[in-house]
Write a protein that holds these residues in place. Sequence first.
Motif, PDB file in Angstrom:
ATOM      1  N   HIS A 139      -1.819 -10.092   1.078  1.00 27.94           N
ATOM      2  CA  HIS A 139      -2.895 -10.141   2.067  1.00 27.94           C
ATOM      3  C   HIS A 139      -2.841  -8.862   2.904  1.00 27.94           C
ATOM      4  O   HIS A 139      -1.860  -8.623   3.623  1.00 27.94           O
ATOM      5  CB  HIS A 139      -2.743 -11.369   2.957  1.00 27.94           C
ATOM      6  N   VAL A 140      -3.884  -8.066   2.785  1.00 29.91           N
ATOM      7  CA  VAL A 140      -3.953  -6.790   3.495  1.00 29.91           C
ATOM      8  C   VAL A 140      -5.037  -6.892   4.560  1.00 29.91           C
ATOM      9  O   VAL A 140      -6.193  -7.186   4.250  1.00 29.91           O
ATOM     10  CB  VAL A 140      -4.257  -5.633   2.533  1.00 29.91           C
ATOM     11  N   HIS A 141      -4.684  -6.674   5.820  1.00 27.50           N
ATOM     12  CA  HIS A 141      -5.606  -6.780   6.941  1.00 27.50           C
ATOM     13  C   HIS A 141      -5.994  -5.366   7.387  1.00 27.50           C
ATOM     14  O   HIS A 141      -5.163  -4.618   7.910  1.00 27.50           O
ATOM     15  CB  HIS A 141      -4.965  -7.551   8.102  1.00 27.50           C
ATOM     16  N   VAL A 142      -7.255  -5.017   7.159  1.00 29.84           N
ATOM     17  CA  VAL A 142      -7.742  -3.673   7.472  1.00 29.84           C
ATOM     18  C   VAL A 142      -8.560  -3.734   8.754  1.00 29.84           C
ATOM     19  O   VAL A 142      -9.522  -4.507   8.857  1.00 29.84           O
ATOM     20  CB  VAL A 142      -8.603  -3.119   6.317  1.00 29.84           C
ATOM     21  N   SER A 143      -8.175  -2.901   9.737  1.00 27.11           N
ATOM     22  CA  SER A 143      -8.845  -2.877  11.038  1.00 27.11           C
ATOM     23  C   SER A 143      -9.993  -1.880  11.016  1.00 27.11           C
ATOM     24  O   SER A 143      -9.872  -0.779  10.468  1.00 27.11           O
ATOM     25  CB  SER A 143      -7.865  -2.494  12.148  1.00 27.11           C
ATOM     26  N   ALA A 144     -11.105  -2.252  11.637  1.00 26.95           N
ATOM     27  CA  ALA A 144     -12.252  -1.354  11.780  1.00 26.95           C
ATOM     28  C   ALA A 144     -12.207  -0.695  13.156  1.00 26.95           C
ATOM     29  O   ALA A 144     -11.330  -0.994  13.985  1.00 26.95           O
ATOM     30  CB  ALA A 144     -13.556  -2.131  11.605  1.00 26.95           C
ATOM     31  N   ALA A 145     -13.167   0.218  13.408  1.00 23.20           N
ATOM     32  CA  ALA A 145     -13.188   0.956  14.668  1.00 23.20           C
ATOM     33  C   ALA A 145     -13.387   0.032  15.867  1.00 23.20           C
ATOM     34  O   ALA A 145     -12.924   0.330  16.969  1.00 23.20           O
ATOM     35  CB  ALA A 145     -14.283   2.023  14.632  1.00 23.20           C
ATOM     36  N   ASP A 146     -14.092  -1.089  15.661  1.00 26.12           N
ATOM     37  CA  ASP A 146     -14.336  -2.020  16.772  1.00 26.12           C
ATOM     38  C   ASP A 146     -13.243  -3.078  16.885  1.00 26.12           C
ATOM     39  O   ASP A 146     -13.412  -4.113  17.526  1.00 26.12           O
ATOM     40  CB  ASP A 146     -15.697  -2.692  16.611  1.00 26.12           C
ATOM     41  N   ASN A 147     -12.108  -2.831  16.190  1.00 30.16           N
ATOM     42  CA  ASN A 147     -10.929  -3.702  16.226  1.00 30.16           C
ATOM     43  C   ASN A 147     -11.106  -5.012  15.471  1.00 30.16           C
ATOM     44  O   ASN A 147     -10.236  -5.879  15.535  1.00 30.16           O
ATOM     45  CB  ASN A 147     -10.489  -4.005  17.671  1.00 30.16           C
ATOM     46  N   MET A 206      -6.543   3.998  -5.984  1.00 33.02           N
ATOM     47  CA  MET A 206      -5.368   4.655  -6.530  1.00 33.02           C
ATOM     48  C   MET A 206      -4.721   5.519  -5.466  1.00 33.02           C
ATOM     49  O   MET A 206      -5.408   6.106  -4.627  1.00 33.02           O
ATOM     50  CB  MET A 206      -5.779   5.536  -7.708  1.00 33.02           C
ATOM     51  N   SER A 207      -3.405   5.599  -5.486  1.00 29.65           N
ATOM     52  CA  SER A 207      -2.667   6.513  -4.619  1.00 29.65           C
ATOM     53  C   SER A 207      -1.616   7.233  -5.438  1.00 29.65           C
ATOM     54  O   SER A 207      -0.928   6.621  -6.258  1.00 29.65           O
ATOM     55  CB  SER A 207      -1.997   5.749  -3.468  1.00 29.65           C
ATOM     56  N   THR A 208      -1.504   8.543  -5.225  1.00 30.29           N
ATOM     57  CA  THR A 208      -0.445   9.306  -5.906  1.00 30.29           C
ATOM     58  C   THR A 208       0.873   9.228  -5.139  1.00 30.29           C
ATOM     59  O   THR A 208       1.892   9.690  -5.639  1.00 30.29           O
ATOM     60  CB  THR A 208      -0.857  10.779  -6.059  1.00 30.29           C
ATOM     61  N   ASP A 209       0.840   8.664  -3.941  1.00 31.85           N
ATOM     62  CA  ASP A 209       2.050   8.489  -3.137  1.00 31.85           C
ATOM     63  C   ASP A 209       2.634   7.115  -3.441  1.00 31.85           C
ATOM     64  O   ASP A 209       2.139   6.086  -2.956  1.00 31.85           O
ATOM     65  CB  ASP A 209       1.713   8.624  -1.654  1.00 31.85           C
ATOM     66  N   LEU A 210       3.685   7.076  -4.245  1.00 28.18           N
ATOM     67  CA  LEU A 210       4.264   5.800  -4.672  1.00 28.18           C
ATOM     68  C   LEU A 210       5.011   5.091  -3.562  1.00 28.18           C
ATOM     69  O   LEU A 210       5.371   3.915  -3.708  1.00 28.18           O
ATOM     70  CB  LEU A 210       5.201   6.035  -5.875  1.00 28.18           C
ATOM     71  N   THR A 211       5.246   5.777  -2.451  1.00 28.33           N
ATOM     72  CA  THR A 211       5.926   5.131  -1.318  1.00 28.33           C
ATOM     73  C   THR A 211       4.930   4.427  -0.397  1.00 28.33           C
ATOM     74  O   THR A 211       5.335   3.704   0.508  1.00 28.33           O
ATOM     75  CB  THR A 211       6.715   6.167  -0.495  1.00 28.33           C
ATOM     76  N   ARG A 212       3.644   4.631  -0.636  1.00 27.10           N
ATOM     77  CA  ARG A 212       2.617   4.038   0.223  1.00 27.10           C
ATOM     78  C   ARG A 212       2.401   2.581  -0.136  1.00 27.10           C
ATOM     79  O   ARG A 212       2.223   2.223  -1.300  1.00 27.10           O
ATOM     80  CB  ARG A 212       1.296   4.790   0.066  1.00 27.10           C
ATOM     81  N   THR A 213       2.388   1.728   0.894  1.00 31.09           N
ATOM     82  CA  THR A 213       2.109   0.321   0.659  1.00 31.09           C
ATOM     83  C   THR A 213       0.604   0.103   0.516  1.00 31.09           C
ATOM     84  O   THR A 213      -0.200   0.980   0.858  1.00 31.09           O
ATOM     85  CB  THR A 213       2.635  -0.535   1.824  1.00 31.09           C
ATOM     86  N   ALA A 214       0.250  -1.077   0.040  1.00 30.01           N
ATOM     87  CA  ALA A 214      -1.170  -1.427  -0.062  1.00 30.01           C
ATOM     88  C   ALA A 214      -1.828  -1.390   1.315  1.00 30.01           C
ATOM     89  O   ALA A 214      -2.970  -0.948   1.464  1.00 30.01           O
ATOM     90  CB  ALA A 214      -1.323  -2.807  -0.694  1.00 30.01           C
ATOM     91  N   GLN A 215      -1.110  -1.846   2.326  1.00 28.46           N
ATOM     92  CA  GLN A 215      -1.640  -1.836   3.692  1.00 28.46           C
ATOM     93  C   GLN A 215      -1.941  -0.400   4.139  1.00 28.46           C
ATOM     94  O   GLN A 215      -3.024  -0.113   4.667  1.00 28.46           O
ATOM     95  CB  GLN A 215      -0.634  -2.483   4.648  1.00 28.46           C
ATOM     96  N   GLN A 216      -1.003   0.496   3.912  1.00 26.85           N
ATOM     97  CA  GLN A 216      -1.202   1.887   4.325  1.00 26.85           C
ATOM     98  C   GLN A 216      -2.326   2.557   3.541  1.00 26.85           C
ATOM     99  O   GLN A 216      -3.136   3.290   4.115  1.00 26.85           O
ATOM    100  CB  GLN A 216       0.107   2.661   4.125  1.00 26.85           C
ATOM    101  N   ALA A 217      -2.397   2.293   2.238  1.00 31.10           N
ATOM    102  CA  ALA A 217      -3.412   2.937   1.409  1.00 31.10           C
ATOM    103  C   ALA A 217      -4.812   2.474   1.786  1.00 31.10           C
ATOM    104  O   ALA A 217      -5.721   3.285   1.975  1.00 31.10           O
ATOM    105  CB  ALA A 217      -3.132   2.652  -0.061  1.00 31.10           C
ATOM    106  N   GLN A 230      -5.814   0.865   4.582  1.00 27.04           N
ATOM    107  CA  GLN A 230      -6.143   1.188   5.973  1.00 27.04           C
ATOM    108  C   GLN A 230      -6.487   2.674   6.099  1.00 27.04           C
ATOM    109  O   GLN A 230      -7.417   3.054   6.814  1.00 27.04           O
ATOM    110  CB  GLN A 230      -4.966   0.852   6.892  1.00 27.04           C
ATOM    111  N   GLY A 231      -5.757   3.525   5.371  1.00 26.92           N
ATOM    112  CA  GLY A 231      -6.063   4.944   5.396  1.00 26.92           C
ATOM    113  C   GLY A 231      -7.394   5.256   4.738  1.00 26.92           C
ATOM    114  O   GLY A 231      -8.157   6.102   5.220  1.00 26.92           O
ATOM    115  N   TYR A 232      -7.703   4.551   3.651  1.00 27.88           N
ATOM    116  CA  TYR A 232      -8.955   4.796   2.934  1.00 27.88           C
ATOM    117  C   TYR A 232     -10.173   4.467   3.802  1.00 27.88           C
ATOM    118  O   TYR A 232     -11.249   5.023   3.608  1.00 27.88           O
ATOM    119  CB  TYR A 232      -8.979   3.962   1.653  1.00 27.88           C
ATOM    120  N   ARG A 233      -9.985   3.566   4.760  1.00 29.84           N
ATOM    121  CA  ARG A 233     -11.081   3.225   5.668  1.00 29.84           C
ATOM    122  C   ARG A 233     -11.549   4.434   6.458  1.00 29.84           C
ATOM    123  O   ARG A 233     -12.707   4.494   6.898  1.00 29.84           O
ATOM    124  CB  ARG A 233     -10.630   2.114   6.636  1.00 29.84           C
ATOM    125  N   ARG A 234     -10.711   5.445   6.593  1.00 28.12           N
ATOM    126  CA  ARG A 234     -11.071   6.631   7.374  1.00 28.12           C
ATOM    127  C   ARG A 234     -12.159   7.465   6.696  1.00 28.12           C
ATOM    128  O   ARG A 234     -12.733   8.352   7.329  1.00 28.12           O
ATOM    129  CB  ARG A 234      -9.843   7.501   7.627  1.00 28.12           C
TER     130      ARG A 234
END
Length: 427
Positions: free
Chosen positions: A262-270, A309-320, A322-326
């Motif tokens: 379960h990955v919880h992705v935050s938006a700009a309005d929280n 897809m992420s080329t950074d194998l140390t990145r978690t699903a949450q980090q990937a 949440q970062g992609y939302r940018r």
Amino acid sequence: MLTRIVHNSPQLTAFLDQLQLTLSQPQRQHMLNLADALLVCEDDKTLAALQRQFLDAPDASNMADFLRISPWQAQDVRAALRSNQVRWALKQAERLDLPKVITINIDDSLGEKDKATRHLEPVDFFHDHSESTKTKPIFTNAFCYLECTLAIGSIVVTVDLRLYLREKTVRRLNRRRAASQRIPFRSKNHLAVSILAALRPLLPDDWSVVVQFDSWYASEALIKYVHRQGWHVTCGLKHNRKLNGQRIDQIAYALRHKRYMHVHVSAADNTKTTYYVRQTTGRLEKVPFDVRVFVSRRQPREKSPAYFMSTDLTRTAQQALQGYRRRWSCEVVNFYLKTQLGLADFRVRSYAAVDRYMVVVLLTWAYVERRYEQERSAQITSYGDIIRRHREEHAIDWLSGALEMLRESGSVQQVLERFLRLESQGA
């Protein structure tokens, strides 16, 4: 006709001075006038409409000549602006002690023109993938461009804006050009590489860099280019891409018995959105290193998941994720460029003139971004607030000038003729 600009904005003038552009004084003044009028004008931003914003109005043909035949290069202004934007963002990040992570987002968009528009060189019919369906492709008469934003923490700056021409359009335009003036064809992926190559010397070596784009840009050439720079990629993937020789939609089906994360992705309005994610690791076809693929659903029984897809194998699903939302920063840029700064309102015909117009729009938008970061507060919560403040400053200057003239002359008629430009209408 109600004018709006008595003097150029001091803040915009100071921003332009920072760039140290190699322009003559008349060229610099034309660029300043265009940028100021783009912010103030609330109608369609034709050159005639921009000209009408000024109390001492320049001739609209002067603005057109500045874009069409004046001897200045759009790439020089673009390079100076890019360098200034990156330096400023890095300085702000160091001042705020932000993590040394740079996110570069690349996307493209269409600027729609009237269906009857035929003689503007960059305008052609493009496949509109946001409006098309699987069974009904939609083609829009428009121009296409790529934009690139750079984010560090909460700081976001737009660092590039480039026109894209279809190969068919390039061939048509080159038929009427001398060999030395022909336009080279550049695919979208080639343009993306060019944007990244221009950014590379400006980025410090001791910072982490993540490049993000959607599945339309996820070519092996672009992924390998980013990898060679020591950077990482986070991107979307189409369902038919192959991982370890097997289509990823088939791999996703084989993973159906695995537990979801379960990955919880935050938006700009929280607000938060929960995604149901499974992951696997392997090698994409023609990509000679391991990547991590995420299969994401909005709800467990969704039949058409999204693939990332992420080329950074140390990145978690949450980090990937949440970062992609940018990447949403590119959509924000598109909204303001089209609705507030008139990116699609140009009437100049040639490719070079349109490219110059886009550079002026980019410069104007960079000024808005810069002021927003500097003045963000309870009263300034969006880029639109900065545009309104810019217009209010001109309104104060305009009214102060009218009242001062009334005090000196004592003639209401003279003030009306001067500030409404009645004399130019034969009053």
